[in-house]
Design an enzyme around this catalytic site. Structure first.
Site, PDB file in Angstrom:
ATOM      1  N   ARG A 259       0.837  -1.205   0.000  1.00  0.00           N
ATOM      2  CA  ARG A 259       0.000   0.000   0.000  1.00  0.00           C
ATOM      3  C   ARG A 259       0.870   1.252   0.000  1.00  0.00           C
ATOM      4  O   ARG A 259       1.863   1.328   0.726  1.00  0.00           O
ATOM      5  CB  ARG A 259      -0.936   0.014   1.211  1.00  0.00           C
ATOM      6  CG  ARG A 259      -1.922  -1.157   1.215  1.00  0.00           C
ATOM      7  CD  ARG A 259      -2.889  -1.115   2.369  1.00  0.00           C
ATOM      8  NE  ARG A 259      -3.722  -2.317   2.378  1.00  0.00           N
ATOM      9  CZ  ARG A 259      -4.642  -2.585   3.301  1.00  0.00           C
ATOM     10  NH1 ARG A 259      -4.852  -1.736   4.294  1.00  0.00           N
ATOM     11  NH2 ARG A 259      -5.350  -3.696   3.233  1.00  0.00           N
ATOM     12  N   ARG A 274       1.990   0.833  10.235  1.00  0.00           N
ATOM     13  CA  ARG A 274       1.568   1.282   8.904  1.00  0.00           C
ATOM     14  C   ARG A 274       2.757   1.213   7.949  1.00  0.00           C
ATOM     15  O   ARG A 274       3.572   2.125   7.876  1.00  0.00           O
ATOM     16  CB  ARG A 274       1.033   2.716   8.990  1.00  0.00           C
ATOM     17  CG  ARG A 274       0.100   3.125   7.857  1.00  0.00           C
ATOM     18  CD  ARG A 274      -0.385   4.552   8.060  1.00  0.00           C
ATOM     19  NE  ARG A 274      -1.208   4.686   9.231  1.00  0.00           N
ATOM     20  CZ  ARG A 274      -2.538   4.501   9.254  1.00  0.00           C
ATOM     21  NH1 ARG A 274      -3.165   4.181   8.147  1.00  0.00           N
ATOM     22  NH2 ARG A 274      -3.220   4.670  10.361  1.00  0.00           N
ATOM     23  N   GLU A 346      -6.775  -1.390  15.512  1.00  0.00           N
ATOM     24  CA  GLU A 346      -7.353  -2.350  14.569  1.00  0.00           C
ATOM     25  C   GLU A 346      -6.345  -3.425  14.175  1.00  0.00           C
ATOM     26  O   GLU A 346      -5.198  -3.117  13.832  1.00  0.00           O
ATOM     27  CB  GLU A 346      -7.835  -1.622  13.317  1.00  0.00           C
ATOM     28  CG  GLU A 346      -8.432  -2.559  12.259  1.00  0.00           C
ATOM     29  CD  GLU A 346      -8.477  -1.931  10.876  1.00  0.00           C
ATOM     30  OE1 GLU A 346      -8.450  -2.693   9.889  1.00  0.00           O
ATOM     31  OE2 GLU A 346      -8.513  -0.689  10.776  1.00  0.00           O
ATOM     32  N   SER A 349     -10.371  -6.375   9.962  1.00  0.00           N
ATOM     33  CA  SER A 349     -11.607  -5.742   9.490  1.00  0.00           C
ATOM     34  C   SER A 349     -12.372  -6.795   8.699  1.00  0.00           C
ATOM     35  O   SER A 349     -11.838  -7.367   7.743  1.00  0.00           O
ATOM     36  CB  SER A 349     -11.277  -4.536   8.608  1.00  0.00           C
ATOM     37  OG  SER A 349     -12.435  -3.776   8.343  1.00  0.00           O
ATOM     38  N   ARG A 388       0.760  -6.772  12.647  1.00  0.00           N
ATOM     39  CA  ARG A 388       0.086  -6.196  13.813  1.00  0.00           C
ATOM     40  C   ARG A 388      -0.103  -7.233  14.923  1.00  0.00           C
ATOM     41  O   ARG A 388      -0.179  -6.879  16.101  1.00  0.00           O
ATOM     42  CB  ARG A 388      -1.250  -5.580  13.402  1.00  0.00           C
ATOM     43  CG  ARG A 388      -1.070  -4.349  12.521  1.00  0.00           C
ATOM     44  CD  ARG A 388      -2.323  -3.520  12.388  1.00  0.00           C
ATOM     45  NE  ARG A 388      -2.088  -2.356  11.536  1.00  0.00           N
ATOM     46  CZ  ARG A 388      -2.921  -1.326  11.420  1.00  0.00           C
ATOM     47  NH1 ARG A 388      -4.066  -1.325  12.089  1.00  0.00           N
ATOM     48  NH2 ARG A 388      -2.626  -0.300  10.633  1.00  0.00           N
TER      49      ARG A 388
END
Length: 425
Positions: A259, A274, A346, A349, A388
């Site tokens: 990303r 991130r 988070e 999801s 994560r």
């Protein structure tokens, strides 16, 4: 992609749901473009019918040099010219499609209204977060262990990349194997090993394009690096008519994800939260409308099970209308407790996309006893983001001496290792 027929028949509800998404009412604009397109299509059909009728008569005239034949032939030629003109006009009129392509999915009836994450709804919690005023963050722990390298990695790749070493690299591999084992053996997902490079069409099908073009990396020969395993897994049924008895189809895959993190300048600049490249175990289910909600809960439970067995405190949040992703009609975020940050973050999801993606990629099935095709429903969920999960283990299992206790469930996957200690090398 939204159903234009449903929009025509439910203009008021359509506008109301768009408003909940923070978008101004658009039913009048959409239906006007749709009406223009349908009128043009109807006109083309009328000309095609007239051409067929006149061509049949033309073929039955014996004298090809007669006045009747010449006049009729001129009519057919004129119709062909008009048809070509109208078909070019129809093909070049992309206004309706362009508009529908960037409209998000509409929220389910039980999704709470809200403008941002502060208005999400708590569904349930697991475990009790233990406040630790001296807890270190994961990047401090990793660097102290000499197993998490940001500095040298930045020299070759720039910011937002990391290299894991030694037992942390082993922990990453152990987590992948553990997650895949649980999902395949206990939740009956079929493991796939898909490509990490896809065509733009695949990204369009899952909703990443055209709206989020800047969020992904594109190669010089116009392939896209996948931002999530959802992309190749969902596309496994693109342009297909599925056998009803095979549904639900459940896929799981570990993939690298890439990303650009456009728009995240200044957020989580330190550590692994991130990154431009990260690993993730992804779950995708292809199912029917009737089974859609149940499968959404099923995927969410599968993701939760990983955290339960790792004994990591977490909570499940139902996202409000203003915090949901573009393709989702309903989303649960699973947030894990990070004592180093003293907050939930988070880690997964899980989204029900309804038939939104299936319409874009033409994925259908035939219901039992029916010859008509129906668009499938797609559900996806991270189970889990591996990086994560490493962050959560480091922060929740840290010891005063800087070592990390290996969660019981992972000891065998780590070759019997019970504690990760500083690399003396």
């Amino acid at each position: 992609m939204l159903d234009i027929k449903w929009i025509r028949e439910n203009k008021q509800e359509f506008d109301s749901l768009l408003t909940k998404r923070g978008i101004d009412p658009m039913s009048d604009k959409v239906t006007k473009l749709d009406e223009n397109k349908r009128q043009l299509t109807n006109l083309i059909q009328q000309f095609q019918h007239a051409r067929k009728k006149k061509s049949k008569i033309l073929g039955s005239i014996p004298n090809k040099f007669s006045k009747e034949f010449e006049e009729l032939k001129r009519d057919v030629d004129h119709i062909n010219e008009k048809l070509e003109e109208l078909e070019i006009k129809l093909e070049s009129n992309h206004q309706l499609n362009d508009m529908l392509e960037v409209l998000p999915n509409l929220p389910a009836s039980d999704v709470p209204y809200g403008t941002d994450e502060s208005m999400n709804k708590l569904i349930r919690t697991f475990g009790v977060p233990k406040p630790n005023p001296i807890a270190k963050q994961h990047f401090e722990l990793g660097e102290d262990l000499r197993m998490m390298d940001f500095v040298q990695t930045a020299k070759m790749s720039g910011s937002r990349f990391v290299t894991l070493k030694g037992d942390l690299a082993k922990l990453e591999r152990a987590l992948i194997n553990f997650m895949i084992d649980v999902h395949t053996k206990e939740f009956e997902f079929l493991e796939l090993s898909p490509p990490a490079l896809v065509r733009n069409t695949a990204m369009y099908n899952t909703g990443q394009l055209p709206k989020f073009t800047e969020d992904s990396f594109e190669t010089t020969n116009h392939y896209r690096l996948i931002p999530t395993g959802e992309v190749p897994l969902v596309n496994m049924v693109a342009d297909s008519i599925l056998a009803r008895e095979l549904l639900p189809i459940r896929y799981v895959a570990y993939t690298p994800c890439f990303r650009s993190e456009a728009g995240s300048h200044g957020k989580d600049t330190r550590g692994m939260v991130r990154l431009h490249q990260f690993g993730k175990v992804e779950l995708v289910t292809i199912t029917t409308e009737a089974e859609s909600e149940r499968e959404h809960e099923y995927i969410t439970n599968a993701a939760e099970e990983i955290l339960k067995r790792l004994e990591l405190p977490y909570r499940v949040m139902l996202l409000c209308t203003g915090d949901m992703g573009f393709t989702a009609k309903k989303t649960y975020d699973i947030e894990v407790w990070l004592p180093g940050q003293n907050q939930y973050r988070e880690i997964s999801s899980c989204s029900n996309c309804g038939d939104f993606q299936a319409r874009r990629m033409k994925a259908r099935y035939k219901e039992f006893g029916s010859n008509e095709t129906t668009f499938a429903h797609t559900i996806n969920g991270s189970a889990l983001a591996v990086g994560r999960t490493i962050i959560a283990i480091l922060e929740n299992y840290q010891n005063e001496d800087g070592s990390i206790t290996v969660p019981n469930i992972l000891v065998n996957y780590m070759g019997g290792l019970e504690k990760i200690c500083m690399d003396k090398g």
